[in-house]
Write a protein that holds these residues in place. Structure first.
Motif, PDB file in Angstrom:
ATOM      1  N   VAL A  97     -13.369  79.685 -79.321  1.00  0.00           N
ATOM      2  CA  VAL A  97     -14.379  79.303 -80.309  1.00  0.00           C
ATOM      3  C   VAL A  97     -13.707  78.896 -81.615  1.00  0.00           C
ATOM      4  O   VAL A  97     -14.039  77.870 -82.202  1.00  0.00           O
ATOM      5  CB  VAL A  97     -15.374  80.468 -80.544  1.00  0.00           C
ATOM      6  N   THR A  98     -12.754  79.681 -82.055  1.00  0.00           N
ATOM      7  CA  THR A  98     -12.055  79.392 -83.306  1.00  0.00           C
ATOM      8  C   THR A  98     -11.348  78.046 -83.251  1.00  0.00           C
ATOM      9  O   THR A  98     -11.472  77.225 -84.165  1.00  0.00           O
ATOM     10  CB  THR A  98     -11.043  80.513 -83.619  1.00  0.00           C
ATOM     11  N   GLU A 160     -13.619  77.321 -65.372  1.00  0.00           N
ATOM     12  CA  GLU A 160     -13.462  77.817 -66.745  1.00  0.00           C
ATOM     13  C   GLU A 160     -13.725  76.712 -67.763  1.00  0.00           C
ATOM     14  O   GLU A 160     -14.345  76.942 -68.796  1.00  0.00           O
ATOM     15  CB  GLU A 160     -12.062  78.409 -66.929  1.00  0.00           C
ATOM     16  N   SER A 161     -13.271  75.504 -67.486  1.00  0.00           N
ATOM     17  CA  SER A 161     -13.477  74.366 -68.393  1.00  0.00           C
ATOM     18  C   SER A 161     -14.951  74.031 -68.529  1.00  0.00           C
ATOM     19  O   SER A 161     -15.444  73.804 -69.640  1.00  0.00           O
ATOM     20  CB  SER A 161     -12.705  73.142 -67.903  1.00  0.00           C
ATOM     21  N   ILE A 162     -15.672  74.012 -67.420  1.00  0.00           N
ATOM     22  CA  ILE A 162     -17.106  73.701 -67.455  1.00  0.00           C
ATOM     23  C   ILE A 162     -17.867  74.784 -68.214  1.00  0.00           C
ATOM     24  O   ILE A 162     -18.698  74.493 -69.085  1.00  0.00           O
ATOM     25  CB  ILE A 162     -17.663  73.535 -66.029  1.00  0.00           C
ATOM     26  N   ILE A 163     -17.581  76.029 -67.907  1.00  0.00           N
ATOM     27  CA  ILE A 163     -18.281  77.139 -68.563  1.00  0.00           C
ATOM     28  C   ILE A 163     -17.965  77.167 -70.058  1.00  0.00           C
ATOM     29  O   ILE A 163     -18.857  77.384 -70.892  1.00  0.00           O
ATOM     30  CB  ILE A 163     -17.930  78.476 -67.876  1.00  0.00           C
ATOM     31  N   THR A 164     -16.695  76.932 -70.427  1.00  0.00           N
ATOM     32  CA  THR A 164     -16.314  76.910 -71.841  1.00  0.00           C
ATOM     33  C   THR A 164     -16.971  75.739 -72.561  1.00  0.00           C
ATOM     34  O   THR A 164     -17.399  75.873 -73.710  1.00  0.00           O
ATOM     35  CB  THR A 164     -14.777  76.849 -71.986  1.00  0.00           C
ATOM     36  N   PHE A 165     -17.097  74.594 -71.902  1.00  0.00           N
ATOM     37  CA  PHE A 165     -17.782  73.455 -72.503  1.00  0.00           C
ATOM     38  C   PHE A 165     -19.237  73.803 -72.816  1.00  0.00           C
ATOM     39  O   PHE A 165     -19.728  73.539 -73.912  1.00  0.00           O
ATOM     40  CB  PHE A 165     -17.727  72.221 -71.580  1.00  0.00           C
ATOM     41  N   LEU A 169     -20.819  74.010 -76.503  1.00  0.00           N
ATOM     42  CA  LEU A 169     -21.961  73.151 -76.802  1.00  0.00           C
ATOM     43  C   LEU A 169     -23.098  73.984 -77.386  1.00  0.00           C
ATOM     44  O   LEU A 169     -23.738  73.598 -78.366  1.00  0.00           O
ATOM     45  CB  LEU A 169     -22.414  72.423 -75.537  1.00  0.00           C
ATOM     46  N   THR A 170     -23.314  75.159 -76.797  1.00  0.00           N
ATOM     47  CA  THR A 170     -24.346  76.067 -77.302  1.00  0.00           C
ATOM     48  C   THR A 170     -24.019  76.516 -78.723  1.00  0.00           C
ATOM     49  O   THR A 170     -24.882  76.491 -79.608  1.00  0.00           O
ATOM     50  CB  THR A 170     -24.473  77.298 -76.384  1.00  0.00           C
ATOM     51  N   ILE A 171     -22.775  76.928 -78.949  1.00  0.00           N
ATOM     52  CA  ILE A 171     -22.378  77.388 -80.285  1.00  0.00           C
ATOM     53  C   ILE A 171     -22.518  76.266 -81.308  1.00  0.00           C
ATOM     54  O   ILE A 171     -23.081  76.463 -82.386  1.00  0.00           O
ATOM     55  CB  ILE A 171     -20.946  77.946 -80.274  1.00  0.00           C
ATOM     56  N   CYS A 172     -22.019  75.084 -80.975  1.00  0.00           N
ATOM     57  CA  CYS A 172     -22.092  73.966 -81.932  1.00  0.00           C
ATOM     58  C   CYS A 172     -23.534  73.551 -82.193  1.00  0.00           C
ATOM     59  O   CYS A 172     -23.897  73.203 -83.312  1.00  0.00           O
ATOM     60  CB  CYS A 172     -21.275  72.782 -81.426  1.00  0.00           C
ATOM     61  N   GLY A 173     -24.373  73.611 -81.165  1.00  0.00           N
ATOM     62  CA  GLY A 173     -25.766  73.215 -81.341  1.00  0.00           C
ATOM     63  C   GLY A 173     -26.613  74.241 -82.049  1.00  0.00           C
ATOM     64  O   GLY A 173     -27.548  73.905 -82.775  1.00  0.00           O
ATOM     65  N   VAL A 174     -26.302  75.504 -81.876  1.00  0.00           N
ATOM     66  CA  VAL A 174     -27.143  76.564 -82.432  1.00  0.00           C
ATOM     67  C   VAL A 174     -26.591  77.118 -83.739  1.00  0.00           C
ATOM     68  O   VAL A 174     -27.303  77.230 -84.725  1.00  0.00           O
ATOM     69  CB  VAL A 174     -27.308  77.716 -81.406  1.00  0.00           C
ATOM     70  N   ALA A 175     -25.321  77.452 -83.740  1.00  0.00           N
ATOM     71  CA  ALA A 175     -24.777  78.202 -84.872  1.00  0.00           C
ATOM     72  C   ALA A 175     -24.154  77.332 -85.951  1.00  0.00           C
ATOM     73  O   ALA A 175     -24.067  77.765 -87.091  1.00  0.00           O
ATOM     74  CB  ALA A 175     -23.743  79.201 -84.368  1.00  0.00           C
TER      75      ALA A 175
END
Length: 192
Positions: A97-98, A160-165, A169-175
């Protein structure tokens, strides 16, 4: 006469607005988190997340709470960490995330090494604490990320790449998007 009255009302309104803005700026300047406070928040948040999430996996070895129970406990731990210290550091608690938020310029690049080191230290201390608390009563190996023997390294990397994407995407869209509802960021991260 009406013009002078409107000028006086406008001037008064402008003075009130300036006073409110200066109070807000003064409060904000006094309560702006330092780099050390941000680092401590990342350490504490990561410790909470790993301690509770891995602790749930260890409990599952002795008292079945199932994968859904472990996921729910982990999600609630993340929610608690985000709401308790997320306002200080941004609530990353994960090097992926960082690094991703630095890549899209949502945090200063100089904070990345500090955050990542604190996250690694928080996670390491959490697992060592669990090891000490469990006194070898359970195999701590259940807290390690593993995939089945039938899965190749390439398949695991793709998963892992798909799940991390999706996670990012959720973090960038929500937070991090100014149009998102930040108040619900902790709850929506739990749903990831």
């Amino acid at each position: 006469m009406a013009d002078s009255l409107s000028v006086n009302v406008d001037s008064l309104h402008s003075l009130e607005l300036n006073a409110k803005q200066s109070k807000f700026t003064t409060y904000e300047a006094k309560h702006f988190a330092s780099s050390i406070q941000k680092a401590i928040a990342e350490f504490v948040g990561t410790f909470i997340l790993i301690f509770v999430g891995c602790g749930a996996a260890l409990v599952n070895e002795r008292l079945p709470i199932t994968v859904v129970g472990i996921a729910t406990v982990s999600g609630l731990a993340l929610t608690v960490a985000i709401y308790s210290v997320g306002h200080v550091s941004g609530g990353h608690f994960n090097p992926a995330v960082t690094i991703a938020l630095a890549a899209v310029q949502k945090i200063q690049f100089k904070l990345v090494p500090v955050y990542v080191v604190c996250q690694l230290m928080g996670g390491t201390l959490a697992t060592l604490t669990l090891k000490v608390l469990y006194h070898n009563k359970v195999d701590i190996g259940v807290t390690l990320t593993q995939y089945s023997n039938s899965t190749s390294d390439l398949e695991a990397l793709l998963w892992e790449s798909i799940i991390t994407f999706i996670f990012m995407l959720t973090i960038c869209g929500v937070a991090t998007d100014h149009r998102g509802i930040v108040f619900y960021a902790g709850l929506l991260q739990e749903l990831r």
